[in-house]
Design an enzyme around this catalytic site. Structure first.
Site, short mmCIF file in Angstrom:
data_model
loop_
_atom_site.label_atom_id
_atom_site.label_comp_id
_atom_site.label_asym_id
_atom_site.label_seq_id
_atom_site.Cartn_x
_atom_site.Cartn_y
_atom_site.Cartn_z
N TRP B 102 23.04 -86.73 72.51
CA TRP B 102 22.96 -87.92 72.75
C TRP B 102 22.36 -88.55 71.53
CZ3 TRP B 102 25.83 -90.23 76.18
CH2 TRP B 102 26.51 -89.50 77.06
N ASP B 172 15.18 -93.52 73.23
CA ASP B 172 16.21 -93.36 74.55
C ASP B 172 15.23 -92.36 75.59
OD1 ASP B 172 18.00 -92.70 76.25
OD2 ASP B 172 19.48 -91.88 74.81
N LYS B 196 19.29 -91.94 86.41
CA LYS B 196 18.50 -90.79 86.79
C LYS B 196 17.39 -91.01 87.46
CE LYS B 196 20.62 -89.31 82.49
NZ LYS B 196 21.55 -88.35 82.86
#
Lengths: 360, 360
Positions: B102, B172, B196
């Protein structure tokens, strides 16, 4: 409280069967032991949901095989940028027909990335009509022609589609997708936020000809490139899964109702009931010119602010809510999307007649 | 079927009380006679929802007044572009610490709009650790430093935050927001997809210092400009209303649990239970190096593919599901976000011990 008849312009009513199904499956989707909200977007259960949603949409809209269906985020407002960024492939030029504040916004955003030519506009009479076109008014070198098929604020709708020849026709269908039969092959690209005729806000549907994919401008953010999503069948990143699931439930409902043709018939009847009231009234004045009247948003005014306020208040007491008109037009607006039952429109029509007789 | 313990890396489990509340209010939100899905985003009922969601988030995260909270769409992947487009204000240069796929994607997107300097990377050992920094490795002229606080795929987590001086730290936090206490004032910008620890996919939360708003690059699409959303308190266009509502329910739940500090304590206990099993096992091998271990994603391998398959299958029979590791690491992964109950982790720990004793 009992369910109300919610005439909101959007987000707006969903079919009660859709909500009941979502409610029923909230903690356990079809024996998986989990909510759709909790499901990996790579799971077999969710793959089936998104695949079925696409197949159903293709079925009820009659989407040809050479069109791609994308389930995206960001609303129509994000499409205002994605369309020029992806479609300004040759001359960086687009033709626009301006029929309201949303098409103005779309044009303003396109102008940031190329040339915009205003072919026609109805701004001269506060967007109360759809301009008539004569001859072939479109630019030969336009990369696309943009229209807004239904204008929520002003209660207007394109009575027919412009002939754009080889130039792709791009349509913002946010407020009337699936409300009437359209020949998808007439378009290059159709886009719509879900929150009027499809499901909860947060899902944007884009249906586009495959030839339009793959030539985005260099500066285009990866997530704003149609190719990114087309190559991965809308699973490049986590899609708005629960919205896709709700959309699937709505598509199923449309099919059960007899498809878009049956829905259109009912929508014409529903709108007809309200326009009948307006046309036979000395109190209410429809704001949209007759040939341009929307099937989704019925806009009208009353002689005074006081009467308008009184009418809204009394309607509210009968469970007829969110009828206030947009500030750009004033008065009242009844948004009667697919999920608004006939009974809701009947009740509103009766109420309006009674209110007139009591206030004349 | 009974509810399962769902160890999915995301979308993932939500607190059952959140789902039950959403279920209960599905057809009638607090006497409005409509679902939150059907509600105008300009209605007083929804205004209250989004305002309360922000206040709750500010409360549980301790967000200072000079930070703006935005409820957006598009996922972390859209932030990969929004961040450089908005933060490349001076030198069009960013420093990145690469700790997984990511952060690589975030760096690749930033590189399209300016210079990216890789300060450190753990790619040499398949991202199994968080690199240690010595001295001050950051560029003086960087517009920001980017990190990924928790790496879902590799089961790692920054044990501390890098000291970046005056350069804004951008994080992030998609996979560990609200799972442990962070001092928000240490950051310039925090972003996280909701799916999440917060709610359904389709909502992206951005928390950023007000000084970073208002200097986007000229080419920035309107919807990708933080200023657009900051000026309108996330109501420039229709937000993902139902996701915001669900997020609000989760924030309320976190507060009821005793806040993020109490959640962190429980998360440390939960993760500890599983790492204990790994550390005392001859069958399972944790893939993340000890000081870099994640509190959210516990990754481990078994000696053979066959044993892994057997373990996954037997776990599934006990209602312990979605434990397959990501293909980049293999083996198994237990994602134990905030909503995973202690009982779920206990049950998994016991199962793993029993499986080892039966298969040694």
């Amino acid at each position: 409280m009992a369910r109300v008849f919610n005439f909101s312009a959007g987000p707006s009513m969903l079919p009660e069967t859709v909500l009941r199904k979502a409610q029923e499956e909230m903690l356990d989707y079809q024996g998986t032991g989990m909510s759709v909200m909790e499901m990996s977007h790579r799971s077999s259960a969710f793959s089936k949901i998104i695949e079925e949603a696409e197949l159903l949409l293709r079925d009820i809209m009659g989407i040809p095989d050479n069109f791609k269906v994308l389930f995206l985020q960001g609303g129509a407002s994000t499409q205002f940028a994605m369309i020029p960024l992806n479609l300004f492939q040759k001359h960086k030029k687009a033709d626009f027909i301006i029929t309201g504040s949303w098409s103005k916004k779309a044009a303003a955003e396109a102008r940031r990335y190329g040339d915009v030519n205003i072919v026609a506009s109805s701004e001269d009479r506060n967007f109360s009509y759809i301009p008539k076109l004569s001859g072939n008014p479109f630019s030969r070198d336009a990369d696309y022609v943009h229209i807004t098929t239904n204008n929520t604020i002003y209660g207007t709708r394109f009575p027919g589609l412009p002939q754009t020849g080889d130039v792709p026709l791009v349509a913002d269908m946010s407020s009337n997708i699936l409300s009437e039969v359209y020949d998808v092959s007439r378009f290059g690209l159709i886009y719509a936020g879900a929150q009027k005729n499809i499901g909860p806000a947060g899902l944007t549907i884009v249906i586009l000809h495959k030839d339009l994919i793959g030539n985005a401008l260099d500066m285009t953010p990866t997530m704003l490139n149609y190719k990114t999503h087309a190559d991965k069948d809308s699973l490049f990143n986590t899609p708005p899964c629960y919205c896709v699931y709700t959309a699937k439930l709505t598509f199923t409902w449309i099919k059960e109702q007899g498809g878009v043709a049956a829905i259109e018939k009912r929508n014409r009847e529903k709108a007809g009931m309200l326009y009948d009231v307006l046309d036979n009234s000395k109190l209410y004045a429809g704001t949209a010119e007759q040939p341009s009247r929307s099937l989704m948003n019925v806009t009208f005014t009353l002689p005074t602010e006081e009467l308008t306020a009184k009418c809204l208040q009394e309607a509210g007491k009968e469970g007829l809510v969110t009828l206030k008109g947009h500030r750009s037009v004033g008065g009242m607006r009844a948004s009667i999307y697919n999920a608004m039952p006939v009974e809701g429109v009947q009740k509103l029509a009766q109420f309006l007649k009674r209110f007139e007789s009591e206030n004349s």
